[in-house]
Structure formats: C-alpha cells, structure tokens
Design an enzyme around this catalytic site. Structure first.
Site, PDB file in Angstrom:
ATOM      1  NE  ARG A   1      -0.373   0.229   4.950  1.00 38.69           N
ATOM      2  CZ  ARG A   1      -0.149   1.439   5.421  1.00 38.69           C
ATOM      3  NH1 ARG A   1      -0.614   2.495   4.779  1.00 38.69           N
ATOM      4  NH2 ARG A   1       0.528   1.634   6.522  1.00 38.69           N
TER       5      ARG A   1
ATOM      6  NE  ARG B   1      -1.261  10.699   6.516  1.00 42.42           N
ATOM      7  CZ  ARG B   1      -0.133  10.989   7.125  1.00 42.42           C
ATOM      8  NH1 ARG B   1       0.326  12.220   7.096  1.00 42.42           N
ATOM      9  NH2 ARG B   1       0.523  10.063   7.759  1.00 42.42           N
TER      10      ARG B   1
ATOM     11  NE  ARG C   1      19.849  -2.596  -2.227  1.00 43.48           N
ATOM     12  CZ  ARG C   1      20.775  -2.228  -3.103  1.00 43.48           C
ATOM     13  NH1 ARG C   1      21.641  -3.095  -3.561  1.00 43.48           N
ATOM     14  NH2 ARG C   1      20.835  -0.971  -3.516  1.00 43.48           N
TER      15      ARG C   1
ATOM     16  NE  ARG D   1      17.057   8.123   4.784  1.00 42.79           N
ATOM     17  CZ  ARG D   1      16.233   7.710   5.733  1.00 42.79           C
ATOM     18  NH1 ARG D   1      15.046   8.273   5.861  1.00 42.79           N
ATOM     19  NH2 ARG D   1      16.565   6.750   6.567  1.00 42.79           N
TER      20      ARG D   1
ATOM     21  CD  GLU E   1      19.889   6.299   4.658  1.00 44.88           C
ATOM     22  OE1 GLU E   1      18.937   5.661   4.190  1.00 44.88           O
ATOM     23  OE2 GLU E   1      19.839   6.894   5.762  1.00 44.88           O
TER      24      GLU E   1
ATOM     25  CE1 TYR F   1      13.682  -1.469   8.429  1.00 41.31           C
ATOM     26  CE2 TYR F   1      11.350  -1.115   8.881  1.00 41.31           C
ATOM     27  CZ  TYR F   1      12.650  -0.636   8.814  1.00 41.31           C
ATOM     28  OH  TYR F   1      12.921   0.656   9.157  1.00 41.31           O
TER      29      TYR F   1
ATOM     30  CG  ASP G   1       8.907   0.620  12.107  1.00 48.55           C
ATOM     31  OD1 ASP G   1       9.875   0.943  11.394  1.00 48.55           O
ATOM     32  OD2 ASP G   1       7.720   0.701  11.724  1.00 48.55           O
TER      33      ASP G   1
END
Length: 369
Positions: A172, A176, A249, A280, A300, A348, A350
């Site tokens: 997804r 917004r 990666r 970035r 980065e 992964y 958070d």
C-alpha cells in the site's frame, strides 16, 4: 570467568531490553557486541554538540501506550514529527503523499479534485493483477506520483528496475486527502532528548557489557559461560550457512560537518533523481531542534550487501523466505538459544516492534502471562 544465566549477543534494542528485564528478574547477564559501541543501529555519536544518528534516521513512533511509557522510563521525548521532503527534477514535494503534494504536482486545491486526478490515472495506467512494483504503484497512485516520487528513488534503493522488483514491496502507499505532512499516523511520536544512547544506557545500567567482541571467533567460550544464549545476529551465520546465505541490502553513510547553522531546513530530504547517487540527506540537528552554530549532514547511499558489510534490510522475496524457513526449523532444535531482532528473525522491524518482541520473549522465557 564467571558463569552467567544469559550471554546476550548484540546490544541493540532487542538484546538491551532482554538484558534489562532478565536482570530485573534476578538473572546474571553479560552483553557482548562486535562493534566498538553499545546500542546497535540506534547508537548516536555526539559531533559538534549534535546527536548524529550513526546508522540512519531513527524516529520513534507507536500507538501502544504501554511501549511509549516503557521507553519514557529512560528518556524524555521531544515533539519531533517526521515530515520529509522529496527533491525531484529541481522541485520540492511534501511526503507522505497528501494534499500539499497534490497541489505541488497538479495545482489541485480540493480533496475531490485530487481524488479525481488519481482515479483517472489509475484507470488509465493501473492493472487488477500487478506483477511487479511498477504495476503495483501505478495501480495504487497513478503515473504522475509514480514517475515523480517513486520510480527513480526505489530503483536506486534496491539497485534494480522497478519492473523486476516484486509487487509486495509496496502493498500500500499512504495517500492522504488532508494537508498533513506528518509521516506517521501513530499517537505517540518523538526523539529522545539527548539521543537514543540515553535509552540504551538506562536499559544496560549495572549490566556487564563488552564491546569489540565477535561471538563467532570464540563461540565455544561464550556458549560455555552461560546457561542460555540470546542471539540477535544473522541467523544464517549462527547455523554456519547450512542452507546458504540470506540476502540483504546495505547502506553507506557519508558524514560532513558544515560551518553553517542550517543546511536544508529539514531533518530528512529525499533525493529522487537517479543522477544523484544518494537517496537522502539527513540533517541531524533538526531531530532535536538544535541551535548549534554548525551542522552535521549525512548522505545515505544504498549499497549492495556483501559479507563484512552491515546488513540493514532483509530481502524477503520467495527465494530468501524459503531459505529462512529452513533456518526457522533449526531454531526449534536449539532450546538453549533465544533468537530475536531484525537479523535473527530475518524481518524488518521498527523500534517499537523490536521492543515489543523482546518483552514477549521475556514473558515466554519466564512463563509470565
């Protein structure tokens, strides 16, 4: 050497939370880490009075009040909200995709106008059964957003064409229809005042820790020192690559100290264009609203992972998931090893998810409901 209840391999959030909680329950822990510092990827280095996120931007966010209260035991959090910008073909766009972005792209003013534009493009370029990332993105947001803000950035990040990347990478895309640049929707967000080291130091206070230790160089010694091992490193390495090597990666960081008070006016600016080799620039002082006379930026760069480089992102495609499942079965045959964290679980996470995972592991280990 003393005998320990647990030797914990890796001092990132999983290892540090586990050590803290086991110690609270009267257990003797030793934490070892192959790096020259504690804290894993949340480690901050103080440069020019600025807390530099050594391994990329870390922004804490969660909807779980219990987890929020947990981290707030160790540090006070500020009110930072992640509102990145993306520079594409000389123009700046707000992220995540919101009414500001749509105005910058098309000049649309109302949500209805923006929705109509996206729907029209999905109808023209989308497909009901996307076979790759490009088709998936076109089916979610249409051509303009994809080509301006997704395609080149993603291809840089993964080092291959978007038509070769699996569709599931972007199940997804947050869209917004409000003028809200806050990247995360979570109730609780912020950066610890004074940096993440405060949290790690609080978690590991009073616990014996050793850095510059490679577990695998003297594996038998460390295993012999404890009733149980808590392992947070690469799961394939733990099992001596029995079923082959898992893919990742990597990232490469270039830091610069600049003699200006403010370089880019925002903590995170993405560089979308493929001609720019980095993805970035992070300007660390903005995470803590710093007013220092100089600034520190980090470029980065996405990087091919090879052994010896830091493994940042697991590549959860079918091939690697099949290999990981075999290692997962081997894990079950290791009653004296607890596996946890991004590398040991090949997924992964958070930060709040790693802490939750460590607290769950503690409850299981100590038979607590």
């Amino acid at each position: 050497m003393d005998k320990y209840d647990y030797v914990i391999v890796g001092s990132g959030l999983f290892g540090s939370v586990f050590a803290h909680e086991a110690s609270k329950r009267g257990k003797k822990c030793l934490v070892i880490d192959k790096r020259d510092h504690l804290g894993g990827n949340v480690y901050c280095e103080n440069v020019e009075g600025i807390n530099v996120h050594k391994y990329g931007a870390h922004i804490f966010h969660t909807n779980d009040k219990g987890l929020w209260d947990y981290v707030n035991q160790f540090a006070e959090f500020n009110h930072y909200r992640n509102s990145p910008l993306s520079l594409s073909k000389g123009k700046l766009y707000n992220l995540p995709f919101n009414m500001n972005t749509f105005y910058q792209l098309w000049g649309t003013i109302t949500p209805a106008e923006a929705q109509a534009k996206i729907d029209e493009q999905i109808a023209e370029y989308g497909t009901s059964d996307p076979q790759n990332l490009e088709e998936q993105a076109l089916s979610l947001v249409g051509k303009d957003i994809y080509e301006t803000l997704i395609k080149e950035y993603t291809e840089k990040q993964w080092g291959m064409s978007a038509t070769l990347l699996p569709a599931f990478i972007i199940k997804r895309l947050p869209v917004r229809f409000t003028f809200d640049n806050n990247y995360f929707n979570d109730t609780y967000q912020g950066i610890p005042k004074g940096g993440y080291n405060k949290i790690i130091d609080g978690l590991l206070e009073g616990i014996e820790c050793k850095t510059d230790i490679d577990f695998f160089e003297e594996r038998e010694k460390w295993e012999g020192l404890a009733d149980k091992i808590v392992f947070t490193g690469k799961v394939d390495e733990y099992f001596n690559y029995e079923f082959g090597q898992l893919d990742y990666r990597s990232l490469r960081f270039e830091n610069e100290i600049l003699p200006v008070a403010n370089h880019q006016g925002n903590a995170v600016v993405n560089y979308n264009d493929k001609e720019v080799p980095y993805t970035r620039i992070i300007e660390h002082k903005h995470f803590e609203f710093g007013t220092q006379p100089s600034t520190v930026i980090t470029k980065e760069y996405p990087d091919e992972w090879t052994p010896g480089k830091e493994a940042f992102y697991p590549i959860n495609d079918d091939k690697n998931q099949a290999i990981y499942q075999k290692y997962s079965e081997l894990k079950k045959q290791q009653p004296n090893t607890i596996f946890g964290g991004r590398l040991a679980e090949y997924r992964y996470y958070d930060m709040h998810q790693i802490i939750a995972s460590a607290l769950t592991a503690i409850k299981k280990e100590f038979n607590e409901n």
